[in-house]
Enzyme design. Structure first.
Site, mmCIF file in Angstrom:
data_model
loop_
_atom_site.group_PDB
_atom_site.id
_atom_site.type_symbol
_atom_site.label_atom_id
_atom_site.label_comp_id
_atom_site.label_asym_id
_atom_site.label_seq_id
_atom_site.Cartn_x
_atom_site.Cartn_y
_atom_site.Cartn_z
ATOM 1 N N HIS A 4 16.047 -8.417 10.381
ATOM 2 C CA HIS A 4 15.755 -7.883 9.155
ATOM 3 C C HIS A 4 15.424 -6.433 8.701
ATOM 4 C CE1 HIS A 4 15.754 -12.008 7.150
ATOM 5 N NE2 HIS A 4 16.202 -12.198 8.379
ATOM 6 N N MET B 48 15.043 -4.342 5.202
ATOM 7 C CA MET B 48 14.064 -4.618 4.624
ATOM 8 C C MET B 48 12.823 -4.217 4.803
ATOM 9 S SD MET B 48 14.898 -8.792 4.422
ATOM 10 C CE MET B 48 13.734 -9.312 2.834
ATOM 11 N N GLU C 237 4.429 23.036 10.478
ATOM 12 C CA GLU C 237 5.963 23.181 10.477
ATOM 13 C C GLU C 237 6.972 22.053 10.502
ATOM 14 O OE1 GLU C 237 6.021 24.335 15.182
ATOM 15 O OE2 GLU C 237 7.792 24.789 14.035
ATOM 16 N N THR C 238 6.247 21.159 11.298
ATOM 17 C CA THR C 238 7.043 19.711 11.594
ATOM 18 C C THR C 238 5.680 18.857 11.927
ATOM 19 O OG1 THR C 238 8.864 20.558 12.447
ATOM 20 C CG2 THR C 238 8.688 18.406 13.030
ATOM 21 N N ASP D 299 5.257 -8.526 5.235
ATOM 22 C CA ASP D 299 4.228 -8.251 6.237
ATOM 23 C C ASP D 299 3.849 -6.762 5.380
ATOM 24 O OD1 ASP D 299 2.470 -6.949 7.997
ATOM 25 O OD2 ASP D 299 3.804 -7.247 9.655
ATOM 26 N N HIS E 124 10.649 17.602 8.567
ATOM 27 C CA HIS E 124 10.453 18.963 8.704
ATOM 28 C C HIS E 124 11.196 19.320 7.430
ATOM 29 C CE1 HIS E 124 10.793 23.232 10.101
ATOM 30 N NE2 HIS E 124 11.955 23.242 9.530
ATOM 31 N N HIS F 95 1.323 -3.692 5.698
ATOM 32 C CA HIS F 95 0.369 -3.138 6.522
ATOM 33 C C HIS F 95 -0.850 -2.724 5.789
ATOM 34 C CE1 HIS F 95 3.242 -1.879 10.047
ATOM 35 N NE2 HIS F 95 3.464 -3.175 9.751
ATOM 36 N N HIS G 143 7.331 -4.680 5.525
ATOM 37 C CA HIS G 143 8.399 -5.147 5.883
ATOM 38 C C HIS G 143 8.679 -6.642 6.146
ATOM 39 C CE1 HIS G 143 7.170 -6.137 10.210
ATOM 40 N NE2 HIS G 143 6.222 -4.975 9.555
ATOM 41 N N CYS G 144 9.993 -6.985 6.142
ATOM 42 C CA CYS G 144 10.119 -8.506 6.300
ATOM 43 C C CYS G 144 9.791 -8.665 7.895
ATOM 44 C CB CYS G 144 11.671 -8.857 5.952
ATOM 45 S SG CYS G 144 11.845 -10.548 6.121
ATOM 46 N N HIS H 262 12.998 -15.176 4.427
ATOM 47 C CA HIS H 262 12.218 -14.112 4.266
ATOM 48 C C HIS H 262 10.854 -14.215 4.094
ATOM 49 C CE1 HIS H 262 16.391 -12.059 3.940
ATOM 50 N NE2 HIS H 262 16.450 -13.140 3.116
ATOM 51 N N HIS I 257 13.838 16.422 12.355
ATOM 52 C CA HIS I 257 14.097 17.541 13.301
ATOM 53 C C HIS I 257 14.266 17.076 14.585
ATOM 54 C CE1 HIS I 257 14.442 21.457 14.412
ATOM 55 N NE2 HIS I 257 14.459 21.911 13.208
#
Lengths: 243, 505
Positions: free
Chosen positions: B310, B315, B444-445, B262, B420, B264, B299-300, B259, B471
């Site tokens: 993964h 993950m 709205e969304t 990473d 939403h 961001h 995330h892995c 494992h 949505h």
């Protein structure tokens, strides 16, 4: 496939014992015509150990794999239908199942070569470690990224499967990398430390998770993807199984 | 910088002059500079120089002048062991002869025709043999004592044997206050300040990878999830811009898989993945500066197919980096929240049996082949919030009061999603998750791109039950990407009133 890395080793060992009897009714005409274990050409090689190593001249073929499939032990692998072709798309655990089955069938303790054995039998064309791309220790994670063209382009790799080396072994420089028993360059066959990654050998050394059967799909990481992975079986001289 | 040839020609010239190497008079000295080129092929099996170790062949640092077969920890063939017992010592001439045909040489040298040699490689050209021997002579035994260059297995064919584990931190961080973040289970966020008090800190975060069985829907479908700290998603991390995150990733020996992480929010080394790859039984510690404010996924990211495998096993998670002075509206005025709901949308690709039921597995990785096949359809079997269908509904529904302001943080590591709030809005929305940008108003969304996180701030105005969902209503209702918010308070008739309900008048 099926088991976890740790469990499968034990499972493979267990099936080694219980499949022996079934081996007598094996499929495939070759094994019925000839004495057991004769359909694969083994070459005796002195690599400095006490007993010589018997190395399959070729990597396991699709035909050999299909025999194991017909026997109900191995699973069909995608695209693996041409009997004479070198088998690909097998993960490390698949290789272990085949080896257990084949050992029981032939009464010989087959195994994968260790990384060191593979390098020694590849003798004059063993892959040379790459020059590091970066030398700063902080960049060690990126230092093995290969910006050089391959020694042989992929199209030529396929043609290289009939090149015979000085020991008479073929297919060590082709597009099919070969699983080894080793997980580290220095600890050959040290099962305890292998976890879930193994060394696969071809024109460069690659470390692959045991579960991978299609290594060409290399993602965002550094490193050098390889086209295919298969395996070659070896056994030690006088490694006949009892019973 | 990109590396050049390590040994200087000058050093080679001095040491290869022959005076130091003690070669016999009849022996023609080789050219060490040319020998270095020949030695490249030897590197398939041998290491040399500072930090060199035994590999397929023994470490050759200081081999000239060393007793034959004498290096500790290397299993020599019988020939060199015999030569060692006889007290033989390597010199350039002997090496040059050995390289011609190691087995033949050692058999002749020891007078034992059954003597074994492990080395199968031969150098047929005599000049090349002398040159290599001269090159080897340029390495003194003392070189073995020098600091090694740490190599670390990361991806592909990186050497494996040397660990960076012993490497301490070089950068002096003693002026920073260290705090340990107490991680909590989703949908909660760890206790944090919205406006940072004091200067940047080092925030310690401990992640342990757990490979465990988890039920992901109401039918009892089970997967062997891959998790950070035992939950899908992994816990939320919250820091401020300018803080350091000091993350320890532990992969217990009981796990099966490799494992890493990473993030961001981090800069360099594949978001930290290049420096945190850990096998079962290993641990890595990464420190990075949070330089960009916003919500980011982590995330892995192991190698190749293992990365989506993964991530689709759970993950992934979110790190939130708040501006030091907190969130601001589009005019730059400070805004804040009373609660934070942490929602990670997760796509699963559970393989099916021939009869249409979901398959189940016993150990991590067992589903690999089937799962990958299902991933290739790009059609998930489940799209859920926080690891399972109904993770935030019924008894687990989210709770708020009228007048409370909630920050919804929403991520999806793979696929696009469109959060939403049924019955509500996004008052202030950072669709791309970047807090340095002005928030959008009154949506709205909103759209959260696959591989990112977004944030939406909303103040509840009416009590009742709200549905917070993706949505794409198929994914929400049929696949599971929905949560409920139960809001307490006084109904505001000014905002809405049922004027009539009954038979058609």
């Amino acid at each position: 496939m099926g088991q976890s890395a740790n469990r499968s080793i034990k499972v493979a060992a267990a099936s080694l014992v219980c499949v022996v009897g079934i081996g007598l009714i094996s499929f495939g005409s070759a094994s019925m015509m000839e004495p057991r274990g004769q359909e694969t050409d083994f070459i005796q090689i002195d690599i400095g150990s006490e007993s010589n190593l018997l190395v399959a001249r070729r990597a396991v073929t699709v035909g050999e794999w299909l025999e194991c499939v017909a026997d109900g032990t191995c699973q069909p692998r995608p695209g693996q239908v041409v009997p004479d072709a070198t088998l690909t798309h097998v993960n490390w655990l698949d290789a272990q199942s085949y080896i257990a089955w084949r050992s029981a069938k032939d009464g010989v303790a087959y195994r994968l070569p260790t990384h060191a054995e593979w390098v020694l039998l590849a003798a004059e064309h063993a892959p040379i470690p790459l020059e590091k791309l970066f030398d700063a220790p902080e960049l060690a994670w990126a230092a093995d990224y290969n910006m050089n063209p391959r020694p042989l382009p992929e199209s030529k790799l396929a043609e290289a499967d009939e090149i015979e080396n000085s020991f008479g072994v073929v297919g060590l420089q082709d597009s099919v990398w070969e699983w080894t028993a080793s997980c580290r360059e220095t600890a050959d066959g040290d099962q305890a430390e292998c976890s879930s990654v193994r060394i696969a050998m071809g024109t460069h050394l690659s470390i692959l998770p045991e579960l991978v059967s299609d290594p060409s799909k290399s993602g965002c990481g550094a490193g050098n993807p390889l086209p295919f992975v298969g395996f070659r079986i070896v056994h030690d001289q006088d490694s006949t199984l009892d019973g | 910088m990109i590396k050049s040839i390590v040994r200087s020609a000058l050093a080679v010239a001095i040491f290869s002059s022959g005076f130091l190497s003690g070669g016999s008079i009849a022996y023609a000295q080789g050219d060490a500079v040319k020998g270095e080129k020949v030695f490249k092929r030897c590197r398939a099996c041998h290491q040399i120089g500072p930090g060199a170790k035994n590999s397929v062949g023994p470490n050759l640092t200081g081999v000239v002048g060393r007793a034959m077969g004498s290096l500790e920890g290397f299993a020599y063939g019988s020939g060199l062991m015999r030569a060692n017992a006889d007290g033989a010592v390597w010199d350039e001439e002997k090496i040059a002869e050995w390289l011609k045909d190691p087995k033949a040489y050692i058999q002749s040298f020891t007078g034992d025709s059954s003597a074994k040699a492990k080395m199968t490689f031969k150098v047929r050209n005599e000049e090349q043999r002398r040159n290599v021997a001269a090159y080897l002579a340029t390495f003194a035994t003392a070189d073995m004592m020098k600091d090694e260059t740490p190599d670390r297995m990361t991806h592909g064919d990186a050497p494996f044997e040397t660990k960076m584990a012993a490497r301490g931190s070089d950068y002096d961080t003693s002026k920073y206050v260290r705090v340990r973040q107490e991680l909590v289970m989703p949908p909660n966020a760890p206790k944090h300040e919205q406006v940072a008090s004091g200067p940047p800190k080092i925030v310690e975060v401990a992640f342990e990878v757990e490979e465990k069985k988890m039920v992901i829907d109401g039918d009892g479908t089970e997967i062997i999830a891959l998790t950070f700290n035992g939950s899908v998603p992994g816990p939320m991390i919250v820091v401020h811009e300018g803080d350091y995150v000091d993350l320890t990733l532990t992969n217990p020996a009981s796990n099966v898989m490799e494992h890493n992480i990473d993030l961001h929010a981090a800069t360099g080394a594949l978001g930290g993945a290049g420096l945190t790859t850990v096998l079962p039984g290993e641990q890595a510690q990464l420190r990075f500066k949070a330089t960009k404010p916003g919500v980011f996924i982590y995330h892995c990211a192991p190698e190749g197919t293992m990365t989506p495998y993964h991530v689709t096993h759970g993950m992934n998670g979110v790190i939130m980096v708040l501006p030091r002075d907190g969130l601001k509206d589009e005019k730059g005025e400070p805004i804040s929240y009373d609660k934070l709901f942490y929602v990670v949308e997760q796509d699963f690709y559970v393989p099916k049996n021939d009869d249409g039921t979901f398959k189940s597995y016993e150990t991590a990785g067992e589903d690999f082949g089937d799962w990958v096949e299902q991933m290739h359809t790009l059609t998930p079997s489940h799209v859920v919030f926080n690891g399972r269908v109904g993770s935030m509904t019924g008894p687990d529904a989210l709770k708020a009061d009228v007048g409370e302001t909630v920050l919804f943080v929403h991520s999806q590591a793979n696929r696009d999603t469109r959060p939403h709030l049924i019955g509500g809005h996004g008052d202030y929305v950072w669709e791309e998750g970047a807090f340095g940008n002005a928030p959008m108003r009154d949506l709205e969304t909103w759209f959260v791109r696959g591989g990112s996180a977004g944030a939406a701030l909303y103040t509840f105005r009416q009590p009742g039950v709200y549905v917070y969902l993706n949505h794409n209503l198929i994914e929400a209702v049929e696949f599971g990407a929905a949560a409920h918010v139960v809001v307490d308070g006084e109904w505001d008739k000014k905002l809405m009133e049922q004027v009539y309900h009954g038979p058609i008048r």
